[in-house]
Design an enzyme around this catalytic site. Structure first.
Site, PDB file in Angstrom:
ATOM      1  N   TYR A  91      14.803  30.547   5.074  1.00 29.98           N
ATOM      2  CA  TYR A  91      13.582  31.432   5.641  1.00 29.98           C
ATOM      3  C   TYR A  91      13.388  31.464   7.159  1.00 29.98           C
ATOM      4  CZ  TYR A  91      11.565  30.455   0.931  1.00 29.98           C
ATOM      5  OH  TYR A  91      11.101  30.510  -0.329  1.00 29.98           O
ATOM      6  N   LYS A 107       0.975  -1.289   0.109  1.00 27.86           N
ATOM      7  CA  LYS A 107      -0.226  -0.102   0.011  1.00 27.86           C
ATOM      8  C   LYS A 107       1.012   1.292  -0.106  1.00 27.86           C
ATOM      9  CE  LYS A 107       0.087  -0.485   5.068  1.00 27.86           C
ATOM     10  NZ  LYS A 107      -0.634  -0.967   6.159  1.00 27.86           N
ATOM     11  N   ASP A 136      11.587  23.171  -2.042  1.00 22.06           N
ATOM     12  CA  ASP A 136      12.328  22.282  -3.210  1.00 22.06           C
ATOM     13  C   ASP A 136      13.696  22.124  -2.559  1.00 22.06           C
ATOM     14  OD1 ASP A 136       9.933  23.034  -4.786  1.00 22.06           O
ATOM     15  OD2 ASP A 136      10.848  25.009  -4.725  1.00 22.06           O
ATOM     16  N   ARG A 169       1.187 -10.998   7.601  1.00 23.62           N
ATOM     17  CA  ARG A 169       1.290  -9.563   6.810  1.00 23.62           C
ATOM     18  C   ARG A 169       2.402  -8.602   7.166  1.00 23.62           C
ATOM     19  NH1 ARG A 169      -3.799  -9.525   9.380  1.00 23.62           N
ATOM     20  NH2 ARG A 169      -3.191  -7.633  10.349  1.00 23.62           N
ATOM     21  N   ARG A 185      -9.959   0.186  15.651  1.00 23.66           N
ATOM     22  CA  ARG A 185      -9.963   0.807  14.464  1.00 23.66           C
ATOM     23  C   ARG A 185     -10.682   0.273  13.259  1.00 23.66           C
ATOM     24  NH1 ARG A 185      -4.169   1.510  11.218  1.00 23.66           N
ATOM     25  NH2 ARG A 185      -4.981  -0.531  10.362  1.00 23.66           N
ATOM     26  N   HIS A 221      -5.795  -7.261  13.565  1.00 27.68           N
ATOM     27  CA  HIS A 221      -4.607  -6.325  13.579  1.00 27.68           C
ATOM     28  C   HIS A 221      -4.022  -5.854  15.003  1.00 27.68           C
ATOM     29  CE1 HIS A 221      -1.608  -4.072  10.975  1.00 27.68           C
ATOM     30  NE2 HIS A 221      -2.199  -2.970  11.516  1.00 27.68           N
ATOM     31  N   CYS A 223      12.862  23.970   2.952  1.00 23.98           N
ATOM     32  CA  CYS A 223      12.002  24.765   1.874  1.00 23.98           C
ATOM     33  C   CYS A 223      11.200  23.799   1.130  1.00 23.98           C
ATOM     34  CB  CYS A 223      12.690  25.779   1.188  1.00 23.98           C
ATOM     35  SG  CYS A 223      13.904  26.751   1.996  1.00 23.98           S
TER      36      CYS A 223
HETATM   37  C1  LIG Z   1       0.098  -1.921   6.836  1.00 25.72           C
HETATM   38  C2  LIG Z   1      -0.568  -2.891   7.421  1.00 25.72           C
HETATM   39  C3  LIG Z   1       0.203  -4.143   7.521  1.00 25.72           C
HETATM   40  C4  LIG Z   1       1.690  -4.103   7.778  1.00 25.72           C
HETATM   41  O1  LIG Z   1       2.337  -3.496   8.762  1.00 25.72           O
HETATM   42  P1  LIG Z   1       4.009  -3.506   9.237  1.00 25.72           P
HETATM   43  O2  LIG Z   1       3.739  -2.769  10.524  1.00 25.72           O
HETATM   44  O3  LIG Z   1       4.229  -2.506   8.169  1.00 25.72           O
HETATM   45  O4  LIG Z   1       4.137  -4.687   9.065  1.00 25.72           O
HETATM   46  C5  LIG Z   1      -0.395  -5.288   7.928  1.00 25.72           C
HETATM   47  N1  LIG Z   1      -1.895  -5.297   8.150  1.00 25.72           N
HETATM   48  C6  LIG Z   1      -2.414  -4.399   8.014  1.00 25.72           C
HETATM   49  C7  LIG Z   1      -3.949  -4.399   7.918  1.00 25.72           C
HETATM   50  C8  LIG Z   1      -1.954  -2.958   7.617  1.00 25.72           C
HETATM   51  O5  LIG Z   1      -2.777  -1.857   7.278  1.00 25.72           O
END
Ligand SMILES: *Cc1c(COP(=O)(O)O)cnc(C)c1O
Length: 373
Positions: A261, A33, A310, A219, A131, A163, A308
């Site tokens: 700046y 992602k 750029d 994951r 979440r 998660h 800045c």
């Molecule tokens: C981004 C994500 C992961 C991976 O998480 P890491 O901490 O980068 O390993 C796994 N599961 C879900 C749902 C995520 O959104």
């Protein structure tokens, strides 16, 4: 000739994934992602598959469809879906989709009929992160809707998943609590006749620190890119991204010179200032003002004054720096350059954000390694 570039070592991604795969008997999903955490979604996905990932994971339906359009045929799971999307496109493309509500299960039934193909669904349970995912009180309704949809033949429940909130803090009591809740969820699913092929909850941190959380699929995201989610241990991973630029101008200035700046930085002696053509329009956090470390020539110096849009300025002291010299913001650290971890520490964020900020950036991305982008 490049003026600024992000280099991505695809072999490092491949090898990190292979090393993660060797740590588990579960299948490996690599999260690609957000443009592959800034590394390029499609090339990172290819490197992950070369390393043995059998799944790629994305947040949005669009990301999943982009992977398919690029010719990636591995299993793909998309997990962040608002109501009303053209889910039939995902079903038709063979993308696994996550659902946390009976309403989304209904949408998947309709999408499956429209696509003329069974929808592969992963039921998401909130086990404590609060979440995404169905709250525990809503699990029975979700399982009931999914079991009914499965009996009708439109949907196959491929996964039940969750998660972690605090897996990056391996001793945190919530990890055990979430694992226990996940076990209850799986047991309840079974009572509705749902026994998914893929039960999954582990992210990178849990993959590295909690083998008892691996189930059928892990994951991993950040670890695949070679960065550790757990402070104080790199787990032998190799950072894949290097961000660097060529100095556009170097000049001597006297003591007492305000820089950039707001003139928030003042030279304390006669010194050399080097202008580096990367700014917040490219992914450099403005919070790196007067703190971000940069290696130019043989030394690591700090950004002088404000970042800045750029460009930024570095006070390199008496280092013999000239226009055209390479300024490395971060990389794997082989040549003494700072790392994404150093940048995260300097700017009060996490390594994830440092690399992801360079995704879809103005800066060209160049790929190294045997894996073809
Ligand atoms: C981004 C994500 C992961 C991976 O998480 P890491 O901490 O980068 O390993 C796994 N599961 C879900 C749902 C995520 O959104």
């Amino acid at each position: 000739m490049w003026q600024a570039e992000v280099r991505v070592d695809l072999d490092a991604i491949r090898d990190n994934v292979a090393a993660l795969r060797a740590r588990t008997s579960a299948e490996v999903l690599v999260a690609v992602k957000a443009d592959g955490y800034g590394h390029g979604m499609v090339p990172a996905g290819r490197a992950a598959i070369a390393g043995g990932a059998t799944w790629l994971g994305v947040a949005t339906l669009d990301e999943a469809l982009t992977l398919r359009r690029a010719g990636i045929e591995s299993r793909v799971l998309a997990w962040l879906l608002s109501p009303g999307l053209p889910l039939h496109e995902g079903v038709a493309a063979g993308i696994d989709l996550s659902a946390a509500t009976p309403e989304l299960v209904d949408e998947l039934v309709a999408a499956a009929r429209q696509a003329g193909r069974t929808a592969q669904v992963h039921l998401k349970l909130d086990t404590g992160l609060a979440r995404g995912g169905a709250a525990q009180a809503d699990w029975p309704a979700l399982f009931e809707a999914a079991a009914k949809a499965q009996a009708g033949g439109d949907v196959e429940v491929v996964g039940v998943w969750s998660h972690f909130a605090c897996a990056d803090d391996p001793g945190h009591e919530s990890v055990d609590r979430q694992l226990a809740a996940f076990g209850e969820g799986l047991e309840l699913a079974g009572r509705y006749g749902i026994s998914p092929r893929f039960r999954h909850i582990a992210n990178s941190a849990a993959t590295l620190s909690r083998p008892d959380s691996h189930f059928d699929l892990v994951r991993v995201g950040i670890a695949a890119y070679g960065l550790s989610p757990i402070a104080g241990d790199t787990y032998g991973l190799r950072p894949a991204m290097t961000a660097r630029a060529r100095v556009t101008l170097a000049k001597r200035v006297p003591a007492g010179q305000g820089v950039s700046y707001g003139l928030t930085y003042t030279t304390d002696r006669e010194t050399t200032l080097a202008v580096v053509p990367l700014g917040y329009g490219d992914g450099v956090p403005r919070h790196a003002s007067s703190t971000g470390p940069v290696r130019i020539g043989g030394a690591v110096s700090r950004i002088a004054g404000r970042v800045c849009m750029d460009q930024f300025v570095v006070d390199v002291g008496d280092e013999p720096v000239e226009a055209g010299d390479v300024a490395t913001l971060f990389g794997p650290g082989d040549d003494g350059e700072p790392t994404a971890d150093d940048w995260a520490a300097a700017t009060g964020t996490i390594n994830y954000e440092i690399v992801t900020r360079f995704g879809s950036s103005r800066v060209p991305r160049h790929y190294d390694g045997e894996v073809r982008p």
